[in-house]
Design a protein around this motif. Sequence first.
Motif, PDB file in Angstrom:
ATOM      1  N   ASP A 193      -5.223  43.374  59.769  1.00 52.27           N
ATOM      2  CA  ASP A 193      -5.703  43.703  59.120  1.00 52.27           C
ATOM      3  C   ASP A 193      -5.107  45.221  58.134  1.00 52.27           C
ATOM      4  O   ASP A 193      -6.230  45.821  57.382  1.00 52.27           O
ATOM      5  CB  ASP A 193      -6.816  44.359  59.193  1.00 52.27           C
ATOM      6  N   SER A 194      -3.914  45.145  57.701  1.00 52.62           N
ATOM      7  CA  SER A 194      -3.829  45.933  56.266  1.00 52.62           C
ATOM      8  C   SER A 194      -4.049  45.755  54.867  1.00 52.62           C
ATOM      9  O   SER A 194      -4.227  45.025  54.593  1.00 52.62           O
ATOM     10  CB  SER A 194      -2.154  46.683  56.587  1.00 52.62           C
ATOM     11  N   VAL A 195      -4.710  46.411  54.466  1.00 49.33           N
ATOM     12  CA  VAL A 195      -4.053  46.564  52.759  1.00 49.33           C
ATOM     13  C   VAL A 195      -3.237  46.664  51.833  1.00 49.33           C
ATOM     14  O   VAL A 195      -2.536  47.597  51.573  1.00 49.33           O
ATOM     15  CB  VAL A 195      -5.781  47.112  52.497  1.00 49.33           C
ATOM     16  N   LYS A 196      -3.279  45.566  50.947  1.00 52.10           N
ATOM     17  CA  LYS A 196      -2.447  45.686  49.940  1.00 52.10           C
ATOM     18  C   LYS A 196      -2.124  45.834  49.065  1.00 52.10           C
ATOM     19  O   LYS A 196      -1.811  45.833  47.667  1.00 52.10           O
ATOM     20  CB  LYS A 196      -1.193  44.468  50.638  1.00 52.10           C
ATOM     21  N   ASN A 197      -3.352  45.268  48.232  1.00 50.07           N
ATOM     22  CA  ASN A 197      -3.916  45.593  46.869  1.00 50.07           C
ATOM     23  C   ASN A 197      -5.568  45.895  47.054  1.00 50.07           C
ATOM     24  O   ASN A 197      -6.071  45.407  48.025  1.00 50.07           O
ATOM     25  CB  ASN A 197      -3.720  44.795  46.631  1.00 50.07           C
ATOM     26  N   GLN A 212      -8.223  43.392  46.178  1.00 54.39           N
ATOM     27  CA  GLN A 212      -9.248  43.010  46.679  1.00 54.39           C
ATOM     28  C   GLN A 212      -8.888  42.593  48.164  1.00 54.39           C
ATOM     29  O   GLN A 212     -10.064  42.471  48.530  1.00 54.39           O
ATOM     30  CB  GLN A 212      -8.414  41.256  46.233  1.00 54.39           C
ATOM     31  N   ASP A 213      -7.670  42.649  48.871  1.00 56.89           N
ATOM     32  CA  ASP A 213      -8.060  43.337  50.477  1.00 56.89           C
ATOM     33  C   ASP A 213      -8.357  44.114  50.973  1.00 56.89           C
ATOM     34  O   ASP A 213      -9.452  44.419  51.950  1.00 56.89           O
ATOM     35  CB  ASP A 213      -6.130  43.664  50.918  1.00 56.89           C
ATOM     36  N   THR A 227     -12.271  42.556  51.061  1.00 57.39           N
ATOM     37  CA  THR A 227     -12.620  41.800  51.849  1.00 57.39           C
ATOM     38  C   THR A 227     -12.531  42.322  52.938  1.00 57.39           C
ATOM     39  O   THR A 227     -12.141  42.864  53.441  1.00 57.39           O
ATOM     40  CB  THR A 227     -10.785  41.240  52.191  1.00 57.39           C
TER      41      THR A 227
END
Length: 182
Positions: free
Chosen positions: A65-69, A71-72, A75
């Motif tokens: 559940d890491s955030v890359k951008n 949009q992540d 979500t």
Amino acid sequence: MSKTKVISCISASIAFLALIQPHTLAQTLFVETSAPTEINQLSIPQRITIPPIAQTEISPAGINDSVKNQQDLLTPPSFHAVITRELPKLWQMRVPIDQVGSLYATYELRAENGRNNAVSNENASNSTVQVVIEPLPIIEISRDSNTNTALVQGGMRLRMDLSTAQLAGGYSGDITVTVNRR
């Protein structure tokens, strides 16, 4: 997206995960009852305690559940909404040996607020969790040739849909077990 919104989203996610962390307590699945001694006597515990749901049951294994951008970040996290528990030794009954193969059990679960096939929050009965009950096979435990009887036991599988829960905490309901012959 502003820094404040990012921090708010992360804070909300951390708070949610902290709320779902169960307290680690030693609990038994249910209180053992003594074997029934009379024919057709149903022996079932008066109180069944199902251990708290663990984080590993809610979070899918291997999900990162890491955030890359951006949009992540927007979500929603993924969670298992349905938890399954088995109660294979819920009840016992002594029956004539010739009736062993013709027995079947039905189960009714009723929340404190009267809803069928549900359990309700112990502090706010309007918050319920839907439960699907699947009977498990009735098995013969032992035979007594002196009385021509057999001791049988049965149980059920519970599939709890957590997506309907509105509050965290303990949930309870009343189980009614009925054993009949075909």
